[in-house]
Scaffold this active site. Structure first.
Site, PDB file in Angstrom:
ATOM      1  N   CYS A 110     -47.583  39.989  40.280  1.00 30.96           N
ATOM      2  CA  CYS A 110     -48.681  39.239  39.639  1.00 30.96           C
ATOM      3  C   CYS A 110     -48.366  37.762  39.803  1.00 30.96           C
ATOM      4  O   CYS A 110     -47.359  37.274  39.258  1.00 30.96           O
ATOM      5  CB  CYS A 110     -48.767  39.611  38.163  1.00 30.96           C
ATOM      6  N   GLY A 111     -49.215  37.084  40.575  1.00 35.24           N
ATOM      7  CA  GLY A 111     -48.944  35.680  40.868  1.00 35.24           C
ATOM      8  C   GLY A 111     -49.080  34.802  39.639  1.00 35.24           C
ATOM      9  O   GLY A 111     -48.189  33.992  39.337  1.00 35.24           O
ATOM     10  N   THR A 112     -50.170  34.964  38.909  1.00 35.79           N
ATOM     11  CA  THR A 112     -50.343  34.170  37.687  1.00 35.79           C
ATOM     12  C   THR A 112     -49.286  34.542  36.664  1.00 35.79           C
ATOM     13  O   THR A 112     -48.800  33.683  35.921  1.00 35.79           O
ATOM     14  CB  THR A 112     -51.748  34.398  37.088  1.00 35.79           C
ATOM     15  N   GLY A 113     -48.889  35.831  36.684  1.00 43.29           N
ATOM     16  CA  GLY A 113     -47.840  36.266  35.754  1.00 43.29           C
ATOM     17  C   GLY A 113     -46.491  35.648  36.068  1.00 43.29           C
ATOM     18  O   GLY A 113     -45.744  35.256  35.164  1.00 43.29           O
ATOM     19  N   GLU A 170     -50.676  44.618  33.895  1.00 46.53           N
ATOM     20  CA  GLU A 170     -51.848  43.763  34.033  1.00 46.53           C
ATOM     21  C   GLU A 170     -53.039  44.287  33.234  1.00 46.53           C
ATOM     22  O   GLU A 170     -53.361  45.481  33.288  1.00 46.53           O
ATOM     23  CB  GLU A 170     -52.269  43.651  35.502  1.00 46.53           C
ATOM     24  N   HIS A 213     -51.450  35.385  29.397  1.00 42.06           N
ATOM     25  CA  HIS A 213     -50.206  36.118  29.628  1.00 42.06           C
ATOM     26  C   HIS A 213     -49.312  36.043  28.402  1.00 42.06           C
ATOM     27  O   HIS A 213     -49.245  34.996  27.739  1.00 42.06           O
ATOM     28  CB  HIS A 213     -49.454  35.521  30.828  1.00 42.06           C
ATOM     29  N   CYS A 246     -56.422  34.776  40.032  1.00 43.99           N
ATOM     30  CA  CYS A 246     -55.598  35.812  40.649  1.00 43.99           C
ATOM     31  C   CYS A 246     -54.707  35.128  41.681  1.00 43.99           C
ATOM     32  O   CYS A 246     -55.199  34.705  42.735  1.00 43.99           O
ATOM     33  CB  CYS A 246     -56.499  36.856  41.304  1.00 43.99           C
ATOM     34  N   GLY A 247     -53.425  35.028  41.368  1.00 35.62           N
ATOM     35  CA  GLY A 247     -52.518  34.277  42.238  1.00 35.62           C
ATOM     36  C   GLY A 247     -52.259  34.963  43.568  1.00 35.62           C
ATOM     37  O   GLY A 247     -52.360  34.352  44.638  1.00 35.62           O
ATOM     38  N   ASN A 279     -52.379  40.077  29.812  1.00 34.58           N
ATOM     39  CA  ASN A 279     -51.414  40.503  30.840  1.00 34.58           C
ATOM     40  C   ASN A 279     -50.033  40.289  30.229  1.00 34.58           C
ATOM     41  O   ASN A 279     -49.809  39.260  29.560  1.00 34.58           O
ATOM     42  CB  ASN A 279     -51.557  39.622  32.084  1.00 34.58           C
TER      43      ASN A 279
HETATM   44  N1  LIG Z   1     -52.810  40.141  39.916  1.00 39.39           N
HETATM   45  C1  LIG Z   1     -53.331  38.830  39.607  1.00 39.39           C
HETATM   46  C2  LIG Z   1     -53.613  38.641  38.158  1.00 39.39           C
HETATM   47  C3  LIG Z   1     -54.767  39.417  37.741  1.00 39.39           C
HETATM   48  C4  LIG Z   1     -55.001  39.120  36.313  1.00 39.39           C
HETATM   49  C5  LIG Z   1     -55.948  40.114  35.723  1.00 39.39           C
HETATM   50  N2  LIG Z   1     -55.280  41.372  35.432  1.00 39.39           N
HETATM   51  C6  LIG Z   1     -56.530  39.555  34.443  1.00 39.39           C
HETATM   52  O1  LIG Z   1     -56.186  38.413  34.076  1.00 39.39           O
HETATM   53  O2  LIG Z   1     -57.351  40.242  33.852  1.00 39.39           O
HETATM   54  C7  LIG Z   1     -52.405  37.734  40.062  1.00 39.39           C
HETATM   55  O3  LIG Z   1     -51.730  37.934  41.065  1.00 39.39           O
HETATM   56  O4  LIG Z   1     -52.410  36.651  39.414  1.00 39.39           O
END
Ligand SMILES: N[C@H](CCC[C@H](N)C(=O)O)C(=O)O
Length: 275
Positions: free
Chosen positions: A220-223, A211, A162, A71-72, A193
C-alpha cells in the site's frame, strides 16, 4: 472493453483507459471485475482519463466498490501506462486525484517506465496525533480499544485515512483477524486503512497492511507513506526510510522543510485484456 492489468509491488488493479472507454457504473464494475474467481481478479479498479487541471486524472475504486481518494501504488502504474501506451512522451507529468494534483517523475529504460517517484503532498494528522516525541522506551500514541484490547495508533492522512500500529513481529501478526475490526471501528466513520509496522532501524520499516474496502494487500503506497510519517512523528526513524512490504520495497522521504512526502517504487504491467 479493453483493460490492462498492472501492479505496484503486487497491489494489483484493473486499469481502464477512459480516453477510449466509458464505465457507466464504476463502483459496481469494480466489485465485479475484482472478484478473483468470477471476475478478472484484482485489488480494485483504476480509471485513467482527461483532466482540466492536470495532464491526466485518476479515479480509484476498492474491491468492494467503494471509492478511494488516493492510491500510491496505483498512481505509479498510471504514470507507467500513459507513457508506455503513448498518451505522453513527457517524463514529468501531473495526475489529478480526489486528494489533489500529484506530480510524477517517470524513470524510463528501453522506452518503458520501470519506476516512478510521486510527490504525495503534505501528510495530515488528526488532533490525537499532534507531533509528539517518544520518551525513553515509550511511544505516546492514541489509545483505541479493539476486541477488548487497547492498542495505540497514530492517525495519518495521505488523502486517505490510515491508522499506524507498531507490533513486535509483522510477518507473524494476525492481520486478517485484527485488520477488519480496525477497519469497521466506530472511531472511523469513513472506515480506515491500518498498517502493522515494525521499525528495524532509523532508516528501515517492515509493514503489512489491511486496506479499507479490499482487505490485506501485498503493498500500500499511501500506507507506506503514512507509516513513514508516523515513525518520524514518533521519533522512531529519520525522514527517509525503506519500507519493506509483502510485495517488495518502497522508498519514502518526508521532506519536512517543504512538508512533502516523496514515494518512489516500481510499476509493472501484467497483461492487456478485453471484456
Ligand atoms: N492500495 C492503495 C491504497 C488504497 C486505499 C484504499 N483502500 C482506501 O483508502 O480506501 C495505495 O497503494 O495507496
Amino acid at each position: 472493453m479493453e483493460f490492462t492489468k498492472m501492479h505496484g509491488l503486487g497491489n494489483d488493479y484493473v486499469y481502464v483507459n477512459c480516453f477510449r472507454e466509458t464505465i457507466d457504473f464504476p463502483s459496481e464494475f469494480a466489485k465485479r471485475i475484482s472478484d478473483r474467481h468470477f471476475g478478472i481478479g484484482s485489488d480494485g479498479l483504476v480509471l485513467i482519463g482527461p483532466s482540466s487541471a492536470a495532464d491526466f486524472k485518476m479515479e480509484m475504486y476498492n474491491a468492494d466498490g467503494s471509492a478511494a481518494k488516493m492510491c500510491g501504488n496505483g498512481i505509479r502504474c498510471v504514470g507507467k501506462y500513459v507513457y508506455d501506451y503513448g498518451l505522453t512522451d513527457k517524463t514529468e507529468i501531473t495526475v489529478e486525484t480526489e486528494s489533489g494534483i500529484k506530480p510524477l517523475c517517470l524513470y524510463v529504460r528501453n522506452q518503458k517506465v520501470e519506476a516512478v517517484c510521486v510527490d504525495m503532498g503534505a501528510p495530515r494528522y488528526n488532533a490525537h496525533s499532534i507531533p509528539i516525541l517518544s520518551e525513553k522506551d515509550m511511544i505516546i500514541q492514541e489509545p483505541i480499544e479493539i476486541s477488548g484490547k487497547v492498542y495505540r495508533m497514530t492517525g495519518i492522512s495521505m488523502g486517505n485515512p490510515h491508522a499506524v500500529v507498531y507490533v513486535e513481529d509483522v510477518w507473524d501478526y494476525p492481520v486478517k483477524a485484527i485488520g477488519p475490526v480496525f477497519e469497521m471501528h466506530p472511531r472511523f466513520p469513513e472506515r480506515i486503512n491500518v498498517e502493522f509496522c515494525k521499525v528495524i532501524d532509523r532508516s528501515h520499516i517492515e509493514m503489512r497492511v489491511w486496506e479499507r474496502g479490499t482487505g490485506e494487500t501485498c503493498a500500500c503506497g499511501t500506507g507506506a507513506c503514512a507509516a513513514a510519517v508516523s515513525s518520524v512523528l514518533n521519533d522512531l526513524t529519520d525522514e527517509e526510510v525503506t519500507v519493506t512490504l509483502l510485495g517488495g520495497e518502497l522508498n519514502v522521504r518526508w521532506d519536512r522543510a517543504v512538508n512533502r512526502v516523496y514515494m518512489t517504487g516500481p510499476a509493472a504491467r501484467v497483461f492487456d485484456g478485453v471484456l
